[in-house]
Design an enzyme around this catalytic site. Sequence first.
Site, PDB file in Angstrom:
ATOM      1  N   GLU A  88       0.782  -1.235   0.000  1.00  0.00           N
ATOM      2  CA  GLU A  88       0.000   0.000   0.000  1.00  0.00           C
ATOM      3  C   GLU A  88       0.816   1.288   0.000  1.00  0.00           C
ATOM      4  OE1 GLU A  88      -3.345   0.243  -0.207  1.00  0.00           O
ATOM      5  OE2 GLU A  88      -3.395  -1.922  -0.492  1.00  0.00           O
ATOM      6  N   SER A 463     -40.817 -44.112  27.045  1.00  0.00           N
ATOM      7  CA  SER A 463     -40.467 -44.802  28.295  1.00  0.00           C
ATOM      8  C   SER A 463     -39.424 -44.071  29.128  1.00  0.00           C
ATOM      9  CB  SER A 463     -39.974 -46.212  27.980  1.00  0.00           C
ATOM     10  OG  SER A 463     -41.027 -46.991  27.449  1.00  0.00           O
TER      11      SER A 463
END
Length: 772
Positions: A88, A463
Amino acid sequence: MLARWLYYFFLAFSALGLIGILLAGFAALVIYSNLPSLETLTDYRPKIPLRIYSDEGLLIGEFGAERRNVVTISQVPENLKQSILAAEDDRFYEHGGVDYLGVLRAAYSNFSAGSVRQGASTITMQVARNFFLTREKTFTRKLSETLLAFKIEHNLTKDKILELYINQIYLGQRSYGFAAAAQTYFGKSLQEINIGEAAMLAGLPKAPSSYNPISNPKRAKSRQLYVLGRLYKLNYISSKELSELEKQSVPVKKRSTTSAMPAEYVAEMVRQVIYDRYQEDAYNKGIKVYTTIRQLDQESAYQALRKNVIEYDRRWGYRGPEGFIDLLKNGTNQEKTLNDALDEINDSDDIYAAVVLTAKPNKVQAYRRGGEIIEITGDGLNFLQKSLTEKKEPGKKYIIPGALIRIQKNPNNVWRIVQLPEVESALVSIDSNDGAIRALVGGFDFYKNQFNHVTQAWRQPGSSFKPFIYSAALEKGFTPATIINDAPLSFSATQTGSQLWEPKNFDGKFEGPIRMRTALTKSKNLASIRILQAIGIRYAQDYITRFGFDAERHPPYLPMALGAGSVTPMQMAVGYAVFANGGFRVAPYFIKSIEDEKGNVIEQFHPISVSSGAKRVIDPRNAFIMTSMMQDVINRGTAVKAKQLGRSDLAGKTGTTSNFIDAWFCGYQKDLVTIAWIGYDEPKPLGSNETGGRVALPLWMDYMDPVLKGIPITANSLPNGVKAAKINSATGLRDEYGDITEYFFSELLPPMIDNSIEFAPKVTRDVKDQLF
């Protein structure tokens, strides 16, 4: 005359130039005087997302428009600083905000190329734009950006400017700043990235969407090569290093990489709580939430659930491809067609979407997102051989070129074709002493189905609900040795609340008079119904509320004995915790503390535990005997498979509803209660013999095995008021020659068999027992 005209022209041109300079200077002064204050930079307060952590402090989720981890310049590794500057602004530490040499270099490059190929914005100018300006391409905006750059340079150090840039810049995938991007793309902290990864990250600011390594891996690689070339040109790396780095692929994580473990359902639960408290501030004030979730428990639960759901799904065969892709949609550009199609389809962790390129009975070639060609042969095709037949029947789905399939690596790291399960599942595990949730997985794949089956799914428990009815029976004077007749029954519609009912035992057998312990161990339906009849349905309906169940969801009819009501897995966890901890009701919780962005504690949670005020809801003797009975379910009953774990301190109960709609296993060790469930969202049969013992129990075992490793086996110690006595197994009466030992409330010891009764000569003791 000519000289005079040239002189006048020069004067006019100079005057106009001077006026232009004065006007530009005046404009600059006006703009400069109206530039925003730098307080935003000097008192930098970025939007920091809500972050959620495990019990150990590991990140498990974050929420916010901006994913960001703020770091200081001293925490930024040198290789990343070099990569950013190379990509950059390599003269960042030399210029005063505007790089005039860079401007000339960019102008020459663009002129040579005949188009705008290179910009001249410095890092300082980018900071100015990102914090204060828009991206519109106007002279005024560019002048403002330049003047702001000078102002920033005048007021802040170079290191501070670079630190702001590193934390603020957008880098794709909702990631702001390089620390967040490192986590997003590589699943690493900023300090852990290598030079290749640093170069790829440094290439992102130019165009995050175009050079995104997740969505555009090839363009990301080309941009990385550019940054590596710049690093070499600036002497940050050698030619040898450049050559090696150019050949290396950079592994990118394809899915959410912000979390240390798969805990999306927990993170969403936390998000809802925090949003209710703080509204929109929850997402940008840097709030940190620490949960009760433990890494080992959560990862074990997640892996166990996915493994067992996939195994169940494979038992019922291949349903065919998910769809078909037109490979000629873009003409000869097949790669674009494939990538476009796959971009719209989510992977499911290690189950990837792929498109078939060629299909033969012994080999399939498939294209995976990113350009990888996968070849599947041998055992990898076993699951779908019928879909690879060369003889095609109309109306059926076959594996042909263009078919959308799923692929996964097996435990031997070999590719195989699989499918996404349609069935759902849930697992929750809590500390029985205080209700802390240690693991919670609300479904197979959060990104496919956000419905949390642990807290939101109301299902019949079958159950697995019987222990609560049996516990009520103990309070009513029953004992584990009470004889109950396991024989056929028939009920009218008024007794059941619906229609004529002739219940059956799961195995289809009736054993006649049996002890209550045996009835639970073998999950005998007829005996359970008789127990409920004896203690009273209304009594049982009221009694189950002690465990946290809603009475209205368990209508007062006899099918309640078989778990015909509605529960959530979380409710079952709370209920079973009462048995595990000796009779106390604890409330489940998952948030330990809430902190602000600086680590100050906002809220600290102090749960009510067994040792600090939890309400006792059943007699400790009841809890002890019920645990003893449920240990027999594992030792010799419907969950005998769990003995493979090699522990004697496990207890629990299987659950299977009518027509195999829901499968459960609810079980515990003294300090840890775990509930496993599996079923379809739209209730339908799981399939013949897909019981709780076959489907849910293995899931429970695969979770409990790793999390209990190293934890000592604990004995179920006898509480005060419980007596052990030898009994006759056929009669349930005490017998000094009894063949088993049973536990009783002290005041409920059964009478002793009168062994003085004289029988005919040579009558054996077995015959005596039969008479009783």
